[in-house]
Structure formats: C-alpha cells, structure tokens
Scaffold this motif. Sequence first.
Motif, PDB file in Angstrom:
ATOM      1  N   SER A  48       0.867  -1.168   0.000  1.00  0.00           N
ATOM      2  CA  SER A  48       0.000   0.000   0.000  1.00  0.00           C
ATOM      3  C   SER A  48       0.906   1.220   0.000  1.00  0.00           C
ATOM      4  CB  SER A  48      -0.904  -0.027   1.230  1.00  0.00           C
ATOM      5  OG  SER A  48      -1.861   0.996   1.164  1.00  0.00           O
ATOM      6  N   VAL A  49       0.406   2.326  -0.545  1.00  0.00           N
ATOM      7  CA  VAL A  49       1.253   3.506  -0.715  1.00  0.00           C
ATOM      8  C   VAL A  49       0.584   4.748  -0.149  1.00  0.00           C
ATOM      9  CG1 VAL A  49       2.537   4.916  -2.354  1.00  0.00           C
ATOM     10  CG2 VAL A  49       2.196   2.476  -2.830  1.00  0.00           C
ATOM     11  N   VAL A  50       1.277   5.395   0.779  1.00  0.00           N
ATOM     12  CA  VAL A  50       0.868   6.699   1.293  1.00  0.00           C
ATOM     13  C   VAL A  50       1.579   7.708   0.405  1.00  0.00           C
ATOM     14  CG1 VAL A  50       0.860   8.258   3.280  1.00  0.00           C
ATOM     15  CG2 VAL A  50       0.730   5.782   3.635  1.00  0.00           C
ATOM     16  N   GLY A  64     -19.055  -5.016   0.209  1.00  0.00           N
ATOM     17  CA  GLY A  64     -20.403  -4.676  -0.233  1.00  0.00           C
ATOM     18  C   GLY A  64     -20.636  -3.202  -0.431  1.00  0.00           C
ATOM     19  N   LYS A  65     -19.540  -2.437  -0.605  1.00  0.00           N
ATOM     20  CA  LYS A  65     -19.716  -0.998  -0.794  1.00  0.00           C
ATOM     21  C   LYS A  65     -18.462  -0.372  -1.405  1.00  0.00           C
ATOM     22  CE  LYS A  65     -18.515  -0.050   4.028  1.00  0.00           C
ATOM     23  NZ  LYS A  65     -19.000   0.539   5.272  1.00  0.00           N
ATOM     24  N   GLU A  66     -18.622   0.873  -1.787  1.00  0.00           N
ATOM     25  CA  GLU A  66     -17.518   1.652  -2.319  1.00  0.00           C
ATOM     26  C   GLU A  66     -16.669   2.161  -1.151  1.00  0.00           C
ATOM     27  OE1 GLU A  66     -17.882   4.669  -5.834  1.00  0.00           O
ATOM     28  OE2 GLU A  66     -18.251   5.753  -3.960  1.00  0.00           O
ATOM     29  N   LEU A  67     -15.354   2.058  -1.286  1.00  0.00           N
ATOM     30  CA  LEU A  67     -14.441   2.531  -0.247  1.00  0.00           C
ATOM     31  C   LEU A  67     -13.433   3.503  -0.830  1.00  0.00           C
ATOM     32  CD1 LEU A  67     -13.594  -0.815   1.624  1.00  0.00           C
ATOM     33  CD2 LEU A  67     -15.230   0.942   2.312  1.00  0.00           C
ATOM     34  N   LEU A  68     -12.958   4.389   0.007  1.00  0.00           N
ATOM     35  CA  LEU A  68     -11.872   5.304  -0.318  1.00  0.00           C
ATOM     36  C   LEU A  68     -10.655   4.772   0.417  1.00  0.00           C
ATOM     37  CD1 LEU A  68     -11.337   7.942  -1.867  1.00  0.00           C
ATOM     38  CD2 LEU A  68     -11.953   9.189   0.210  1.00  0.00           C
ATOM     39  N   GLU A  69      -9.575   4.454  -0.319  1.00  0.00           N
ATOM     40  CA  GLU A  69      -8.417   3.772   0.249  1.00  0.00           C
ATOM     41  C   GLU A  69      -7.117   4.335  -0.301  1.00  0.00           C
ATOM     42  OE1 GLU A  69      -8.557  -0.527  -0.443  1.00  0.00           O
ATOM     43  OE2 GLU A  69     -10.620  -0.275  -1.091  1.00  0.00           O
ATOM     44  N   LEU A  70      -6.022   3.945   0.342  1.00  0.00           N
ATOM     45  CA  LEU A  70      -4.711   4.181  -0.226  1.00  0.00           C
ATOM     46  C   LEU A  70      -4.555   3.285  -1.453  1.00  0.00           C
ATOM     47  CD1 LEU A  70      -2.448   4.066   2.966  1.00  0.00           C
ATOM     48  CD2 LEU A  70      -3.106   6.106   1.655  1.00  0.00           C
ATOM     49  N   PRO A  71      -3.778   3.707  -2.450  1.00  0.00           N
ATOM     50  CA  PRO A  71      -3.476   2.799  -3.563  1.00  0.00           C
ATOM     51  C   PRO A  71      -2.792   1.554  -3.009  1.00  0.00           C
ATOM     52  CG  PRO A  71      -2.640   5.022  -3.984  1.00  0.00           C
ATOM     53  CD  PRO A  71      -3.127   4.995  -2.575  1.00  0.00           C
TER      54      PRO A  71
END
Length: 187
Positions: free
Chosen positions: A46-48, A67-74
């Motif tokens: 994972s990349v910050v 079961g949903k859309e998430l906002l995450e680190l690449p």
Amino acid sequence: MVHFEKELSRKEFYHGYIVDFCVHQVELEDGKTASREVVHHHGGVSVVALDEKGRLLLVRQFRFAAGKELLELPAGKLEQGEDPMAAAARELEEETGYQAESLELLTEMIPTPGYCTEVIRIYLARGLRRGRQHLDPGEFLSVEAVDFAQAEEMALSGQLPDGKTQLGILALTARMRREKASECDEK
C-alpha cells in the motif's frame, strides 16, 4: 514464556489466483492437537502518496467483499517472489497515474493474523510526478487528492474504514510529529 504451535499436517482445499485455503493440524503447547483454517496469501503493498500541496492520493472503488464503495490508499497484491518496493511503485502508477521520486517503507501490518498469512507493507511516496494510469482489466477506480489533515480526521472518525489506509495515515502522522519534535530539539 514462548508460545507456539507445531504443524503436524496440511491439507489444501482450494488453490486460487489470490489465495489458497488450507486446514492445518497442529500440536499445541500442552500436547493436544487442533485444526487451524488458514488463508495463504502472497502479501500486498500500500502507498501513502503525499503530493507537493500536502494532499494524500486516495482511490475510490467498489469492494465486493465489503459490499460498498471505499476510499483507500493505492494498493495491490504481490506476485510470488516479487520485490515489495517494486510492487509499490507499480501499484502507485497503475492506480493513480503517478510515479514517486522516492519510496521508503513506512510500516507493515498483518491484517488478520487469526486466519490469514497476508502481510501488507506500507510505503511512503514523495516527489510525485504525473505519469499514466493503467488499470488492470476489470479494475474501476477514481483518484481523489485529499488534504492530509482531512484524511487523518477521516481515518480517526471511521470514514476510511480500511485498515491499511488507517494505519498508513496514522503512521505518517506519527512520523511527522517525531520529525517536527526532532527539528524543535535541534533549535
């Protein structure tokens, strides 16, 4: 006291593209035996990625298991034997279209040690320059640049429920505080 479990046997039930599922028979400390269901995973990165304006690059995508859309680190999985830092550089460019002048290991985590062997290495990317996004087939995501202080608040409030994203943001917060304290001590 050192705690341990000794593997006696292993039976593979599923071999997949991302994971293998096995049941292990183990000997416990007291000599008794038990079964351990384990998901074997090659690990991930994972990349910050922090841009010159102090914004964090996040990706928004639908996660079927959640079961949903998430906002995450690449982030992405490691191929067997792949160098994690090279994988971090690859995933950053694939998902965000950015390349990093520098990448350094920030921390690592074992997300679910009770049943999975996955280890995620979290890298800090600095000196970002725009490249070209090239998503994997079947991968659909959008990139969002979020002010780092806002991302930190989102991680703490549960708006970013993904564990690697929370840890990456909080690890960078801790590092920034240490660096700031060190600078103050030098003055």
